[in-house]
Design an enzyme around this catalytic site. Structure first.
Site, mmCIF file in Angstrom:
data_model
loop_
_atom_site.group_PDB
_atom_site.id
_atom_site.type_symbol
_atom_site.label_atom_id
_atom_site.label_comp_id
_atom_site.label_asym_id
_atom_site.label_seq_id
_atom_site.Cartn_x
_atom_site.Cartn_y
_atom_site.Cartn_z
ATOM 1 C CB CYS A 34 -5.695 9.838 10.997
ATOM 2 S SG CYS A 34 -6.934 8.250 9.514
ATOM 3 C CB CYS A 107 -6.014 7.888 1.821
ATOM 4 S SG CYS A 107 -4.627 8.782 3.925
HETATM 5 FE FE1 FES Z 1 -6.169 8.740 7.700
HETATM 6 FE FE2 FES Z 1 -5.985 9.964 5.610
HETATM 7 S S1 FES Z 1 -4.509 10.353 6.588
HETATM 8 S S2 FES Z 1 -7.288 8.281 5.783
#
Ligand code: FES
Length: 169
Positions: A34, A107
């Site tokens: 991400c 996360c």
């Molecule tokens: Fe990657 Fe939350 S979407 S840390």
């Protein structure tokens, strides 16, 4: 209040956000999937002859969930011994928010990774001979993407990019 509402509440008033000038250790972790990153500072203290986490703070280039988890986790860490902190899973660190949705579990794992990185850096420091103070490590933007640095007692550990999930050890 459900998890989403608790996350929104934590984001509206994040606790312990920002660099800690007098930290004893700092850890950093990034998620290549991400692109989010998180850095955590820890200041140690002593209570009843035991080394404890006096306070922790964080800085994030992350999503709102990562900020919310880091906020509640840094509150939870206060007063914990190093061993107690090491034993905490990402689920436990995010406990005050309730169970994270599957897409957001990483996360919380990022917060756990930053904590472990900081604790490991402190352990290495405790075993290593004293070093001369180095240059200021700079802020988060300047640190990300650079090689591991050492500055006095501050240590920045940049995790190598990996697709492997963070696991408890
Ligand atoms: Fe990657 Fe939350 S979407 S840390």
């Amino acid at each position: 209040m459900n998890t989403e509402e608790k996350i929104q509440q934590a984001i509206a008033n994040p606790r312990n956000m920002g660099e800690m000038a007098d930290a004893d250790a700092v850890g950093m972790v990034g998620n290549p999937d991400c692109g989010d990153m998180l850095r955590m500072w820890i200041k140690f203290g002593e209570k009843d002859g035991r080394k404890i986490i006096d306070r922790a703070s964080f800085q994030s280039f992350g999503c709102q969930t990562a900020i919310a988890v880091a906020s509640v986790a840094t509150e939870m860490l206060r007063g914990k011994t190093v061993d107690e902190a090491k034993s905490l899973s990402s689920t436990e660190l995010a406990e005050d928010l309730g169970p994270l949705p599957p897409m957001k579990i990483h996360c919380g794992q990022m917060v756990e990774g930053a904590l472990r990185s900081a604790l490991e850096a402190e352990e290495k420091e405790a075993l290593a001979p004293a070093k001369a103070p180095g240059p200021d490590p700079g802020n988060l933007i300047h640190s990300f993407g650079s090689a591991p640095k050492q500055a006095g007692k501050l240590k920045v550990i940049l995790d190598p990019p990996s697709n492997e999930p963070i696991t408890n050890s």
